[in-house]
Design a protein around this motif. Structure first.
Motif, PDB file in Angstrom:
ATOM      1  N   MET A 191       3.606   0.267  13.855  1.00 43.84           N
ATOM      2  CA  MET A 191       2.586   1.445  13.406  1.00 43.84           C
ATOM      3  C   MET A 191       2.930   2.756  14.525  1.00 43.84           C
ATOM      4  O   MET A 191       2.860   3.740  13.923  1.00 43.84           O
ATOM      5  CB  MET A 191       1.210   0.945  13.865  1.00 43.84           C
ATOM      6  N   ARG A 192       3.108   2.396  15.801  1.00 44.53           N
ATOM      7  CA  ARG A 192       3.701   3.495  16.570  1.00 44.53           C
ATOM      8  C   ARG A 192       4.955   4.182  16.241  1.00 44.53           C
ATOM      9  O   ARG A 192       5.063   5.260  16.523  1.00 44.53           O
ATOM     10  CB  ARG A 192       3.566   2.876  18.212  1.00 44.53           C
ATOM     11  N   GLU A 193       5.965   3.475  16.080  1.00 47.55           N
ATOM     12  CA  GLU A 193       7.227   3.703  15.498  1.00 47.55           C
ATOM     13  C   GLU A 193       7.175   4.731  14.152  1.00 47.55           C
ATOM     14  O   GLU A 193       7.794   5.927  14.168  1.00 47.55           O
ATOM     15  CB  GLU A 193       8.140   2.703  15.122  1.00 47.55           C
ATOM     16  N   LEU A 194       6.152   4.665  13.495  1.00 53.23           N
ATOM     17  CA  LEU A 194       5.908   5.455  12.200  1.00 53.23           C
ATOM     18  C   LEU A 194       5.171   6.649  12.727  1.00 53.23           C
ATOM     19  O   LEU A 194       4.753   7.628  11.912  1.00 53.23           O
ATOM     20  CB  LEU A 194       5.214   4.528  11.100  1.00 53.23           C
ATOM     21  N   GLY A 195       4.653   6.833  13.800  1.00 51.49           N
ATOM     22  CA  GLY A 195       3.906   7.830  14.227  1.00 51.49           C
ATOM     23  C   GLY A 195       2.544   8.053  14.138  1.00 51.49           C
ATOM     24  O   GLY A 195       1.826   9.026  14.212  1.00 51.49           O
ATOM     25  N   VAL A 196       1.786   6.711  13.535  1.00 50.82           N
ATOM     26  CA  VAL A 196       0.294   6.731  13.304  1.00 50.82           C
ATOM     27  C   VAL A 196      -0.209   6.406  14.623  1.00 50.82           C
ATOM     28  O   VAL A 196       0.098   5.601  15.432  1.00 50.82           O
ATOM     29  CB  VAL A 196       0.189   5.433  12.377  1.00 50.82           C
ATOM     30  N   THR A 197      -1.299   7.025  15.210  1.00 45.65           N
ATOM     31  CA  THR A 197      -1.951   7.228  16.151  1.00 45.65           C
ATOM     32  C   THR A 197      -2.984   6.175  16.254  1.00 45.65           C
ATOM     33  O   THR A 197      -3.873   6.285  15.250  1.00 45.65           O
ATOM     34  CB  THR A 197      -2.562   8.633  16.505  1.00 45.65           C
ATOM     35  N   MET A 199       0.746  -1.117  -0.031  1.00 46.76           N
ATOM     36  CA  MET A 199       0.066  -0.038   0.073  1.00 46.76           C
ATOM     37  C   MET A 199       0.940   1.073  -0.014  1.00 46.76           C
ATOM     38  O   MET A 199       1.513   1.447   0.882  1.00 46.76           O
ATOM     39  CB  MET A 199      -1.170   0.039   1.343  1.00 46.76           C
ATOM     40  N   PRO A 200       0.501   2.018  -1.139  1.00 47.52           N
ATOM     41  CA  PRO A 200       1.387   3.533  -0.917  1.00 47.52           C
ATOM     42  C   PRO A 200       1.076   4.242   0.091  1.00 47.52           C
ATOM     43  O   PRO A 200       1.972   5.028   0.526  1.00 47.52           O
ATOM     44  CB  PRO A 200       0.988   4.061  -2.218  1.00 47.52           C
ATOM     45  N   GLU A 201      -0.092   4.321   0.740  1.00 48.64           N
ATOM     46  CA  GLU A 201      -0.394   4.989   1.927  1.00 48.64           C
ATOM     47  C   GLU A 201      -1.158   4.251   3.045  1.00 48.64           C
ATOM     48  O   GLU A 201      -2.059   3.405   2.218  1.00 48.64           O
ATOM     49  CB  GLU A 201      -1.023   6.400   1.752  1.00 48.64           C
ATOM     50  N   ARG A 202      -0.977   4.532   4.140  1.00 51.14           N
ATOM     51  CA  ARG A 202      -1.864   3.603   5.272  1.00 51.14           C
ATOM     52  C   ARG A 202      -2.401   4.554   6.156  1.00 51.14           C
ATOM     53  O   ARG A 202      -1.415   5.503   6.750  1.00 51.14           O
ATOM     54  CB  ARG A 202      -1.052   2.604   5.763  1.00 51.14           C
ATOM     55  N   ASP A 203      -3.592   4.477   6.570  1.00 44.10           N
ATOM     56  CA  ASP A 203      -4.086   5.577   7.942  1.00 44.10           C
ATOM     57  C   ASP A 203      -4.228   4.334   9.131  1.00 44.10           C
ATOM     58  O   ASP A 203      -4.136   3.284   8.865  1.00 44.10           O
ATOM     59  CB  ASP A 203      -5.496   6.192   7.287  1.00 44.10           C
ATOM     60  N   ALA A 204      -4.552   5.104   9.983  1.00 42.45           N
ATOM     61  CA  ALA A 204      -4.700   4.042  11.209  1.00 42.45           C
ATOM     62  C   ALA A 204      -5.907   3.139  11.064  1.00 42.45           C
ATOM     63  O   ALA A 204      -5.655   1.773  11.565  1.00 42.45           O
ATOM     64  CB  ALA A 204      -5.424   4.987  12.290  1.00 42.45           C
ATOM     65  N   PHE A 205      -6.640   3.194  10.214  1.00 45.91           N
ATOM     66  CA  PHE A 205      -7.744   2.191   9.821  1.00 45.91           C
ATOM     67  C   PHE A 205      -7.104   0.895   9.221  1.00 45.91           C
ATOM     68  O   PHE A 205      -7.517  -0.200   9.576  1.00 45.91           O
ATOM     69  CB  PHE A 205      -8.964   2.509   9.159  1.00 45.91           C
ATOM     70  N   ALA A 206      -6.177   1.240   8.143  1.00 45.08           N
ATOM     71  CA  ALA A 206      -5.584   0.100   7.529  1.00 45.08           C
ATOM     72  C   ALA A 206      -4.875  -0.667   8.355  1.00 45.08           C
ATOM     73  O   ALA A 206      -4.782  -1.936   8.173  1.00 45.08           O
ATOM     74  CB  ALA A 206      -4.868   0.834   6.412  1.00 45.08           C
ATOM     75  N   TRP A 207      -4.041   0.053   9.170  1.00 41.94           N
ATOM     76  CA  TRP A 207      -3.144  -0.735  10.173  1.00 41.94           C
ATOM     77  C   TRP A 207      -3.923  -1.412  10.935  1.00 41.94           C
ATOM     78  O   TRP A 207      -3.696  -2.627  11.260  1.00 41.94           O
ATOM     79  CB  TRP A 207      -2.422   0.491  11.043  1.00 41.94           C
TER      80      TRP A 207
END
Length: 535
Positions: free
Chosen positions: A254-260, A223-231
């Protein structure tokens, strides 16, 4: 509602005069703002008072139906439908699309289908609305309806959009139709929709829920982009397949990449802990929700932790935790705890929990009675079990039938226990006899305590042999080639005897068998299960 709309409303009340444009502006402010109920009140007040200049038009009704959708107000929605017919707007496509969306939001899939069927002209919004309505409907068989509608849409030459693909993939995920899901994937590639965030996420979800967690992970990584829902979808998929360590590793990434993370993410994380019996980790993640992530624990999070504690045998701690919850436990929590007590042999606690917190609090649905019957059956208290079944009968309750589905060459085949309706029934039962003979050679003995009826052991063994997933796996063995995976979807939790049988069958026939029951996926291979016998 904005200030301009409020002023228009006040002027109308004062003068009892308006114009369609101003009236619609007021409705829009209410319907799309924080007070959708006021849109309906305003409209019906204007009708009763016969306020000049507020006659509804094709712009008025979509706003009102939008308010009904937000309120899940089917009654007022049907009343508006009557007004639409009276105003001669029932064939306006914009109004019809709004009606479909309203009925879908209010759980009226059959009404939505009737509106759709009467449409003389349909655009992509019409098709997407009805497909989404069918995909989201709780009624049995509606996923198949959604997929059939999608095929009709393509036949009529209407190109699906992003929202259409998401709804169709949801239907594939719910019904477990992997071959159809792959076809939808090919279509999304052709239309260049695969790279869209919501479509890509829906594809990951579909593959995970259809039993192909490897394809789900491959797509997620691309996936080129992922939001919190995708994770969250990927973490949840891994957890449901018993790959809890991978799920938690992905959460840390996910947390390391800064996604809340959000509350759905934490439900997936706690589910990973629950499915692997990771009690200490589950407690830690639960405590960290508010402290580290600012997420307030909700009912589903408490439920996950209680389920984890119960399955691990920490029954006293789990019950005390349920009693101290700041939110009232629902029937699912008490039923989960009662089931865990039964599994760990504490039938006294199990019976007390059902009687005090389910039957005693008005949660006397068929599931609660069936659970109590299971508890008495395990304890071999046949007279008390008989009273439970009699009580169900006097209330007109029936145990929901267990069923299992399997997809072969794009066709779904469904079985119930002892089912003889299938066109290949004779071959299926011959294969089942072969399986039973090989199980006996392996030293397997039926776990007759799984059968609730007070009948002799031979009859109980016969009933166990004809459970729905055993019929499905027999059909899978005769209908698929050597080495092919057999994927089965069951509507209830698997029993211990079927679980043990699938392990042995996977070894003696050299086949990987995947069973999705009501709780999780079980991947049987070479005599073992991905759940580690913890479910």
């Amino acid at each position: 509602m904005n200030q301009a709309a409020q002023q228009l409303h006040a002027q109308l009340i004062k003068t009892r005069r308006s114009d369609p444009h101003s009236a619609n502006a007021v409705l829009k402010g209410y319907a799309k703002g924080s007070r959708p109920q006021e849109a309906l009140s305003f409209f019906f007040f204007s009708l009763r008072q016969q306020v000049a200049g507020t006659e509804p038009d094709s712009f008025t009704f979509p706003l009102l139906l939008h308010a009904c959708s937000r309120l899940r107000a089917k009654g007022p929605g049907k009343q508006l439908h009557g007004n639409i017919v009276k105003q001669g707007l029932s064939m306006d496509m914009f109004v019809q699309n709004s009606l479909i969306h309203m009925y879908a939001s209010c759980g009226g899939i059959q009404c939505a289908l009737k509106v759709f069927e009467r449409m003389s002209k349909r655009d992509v919004v019409s098709w997407t609305s009805i497909i989404g309505a069918a995909a989201a409907a709780a009624e049995e068989g509606c996923s198949a309806v959604a997929l059939h509608l999608f095929d009709e849409m393509l036949e009529e030459g209407v190109a699906p959009n992003e929202a259409t693909m998401v709804s169709v993939l949801r239907a594939c995920a719910d019904s477990g139709t992997l071959s159809t899901g792959r076809r939808v994937h090919r279509i999304s590639k052709k239309l260049k929709l695969e790279v869209k965030l919501h479509v890509a996420t829906a594809l990951v979800d579909m593959y995970a829920k259809c039993g192909s967690i490897e394809e789900a992970r491959e797509l997620f990584d691309q996936m080129p982009e992922r939001d919190a829902f995708a994770w969250t979808v990927m973490i949840s998929g891994l957890a449901s397949h018993g790959r809890s360590r991978d799920a938690l590793s992905l959460f840390h990434r996910m947390r390391e990449l800064g996604v809340t993370p959000d509350e759905r993410t934490m439900t997936a994380v706690l589910s990973a802990c629950r499915n692997a019996g990771m009690v200490a980790d589950g407690r830690r993640y639960f405590e960290e929700m508010k402290k580290s992530h600012g997420i307030q624990q909700r009912l589903q999070h408490y439920g996950c932790l209680i389920d984890l504690l119960g399955r691990a045998g920490n029954l006293e701690e789990a019950e005390e935790f349920a009693r101290r919850m700041p939110i009232d436990p629902d029937r699912v929590i008490w039923r989960t705890l009662a089931w865990a007590s039964k599994i760990h042999g504490d039938t006294g606690r199990a019976e007390r929990l059902v009687r005090e917190h389910l039957l005693g609090l008005g949660f006397g649905d068929s599931g609660s009675f069936v659970l109590l019957g299971n508890i008495y059956s395990t304890a071999r208290k046949w007279d008390q079990k008989a009273r439970v079944w009699a009580a169900m009968g006097s209330r007109g309750m029936k145990k929901p039938p267990a069923s299992s589905r399997i997809e072969i060459n794009g066709e779904i085949h469904e079985f119930e226990a002892g089912d003889g309706r299938h066109r290949e029934a004779e071959k299926i039962y011959l294969k089942l006899e072969e399986i039973e003979e090989r199980l006996r050679e392996e030293g397997h003995r039926p776990r007759i305590s799984e059968v609730l009826l007070d009948v002799d052991e031979e009859e109980k063994a016969f009933q166990l042999r004809h459970h729905s997933e055993k019929l499905a796996v027999a059909f899978g063995l005769i209908s698929s080639g050597p080495g092919e995976k057999i994927v089965i979807f069951k509507n209830l939790r698997s029993c211990e005897d079927c679980h043990e049988t699938m392990k042995i069958v996977s070894r003696i026939y050299g086949r990987e068998i995947i069973v999705r029951d009501r709780v999780r996926f079980h991947r049987f291979s070479r005599g073992t299960c991905s759940c580690g016998d913890f479910w």
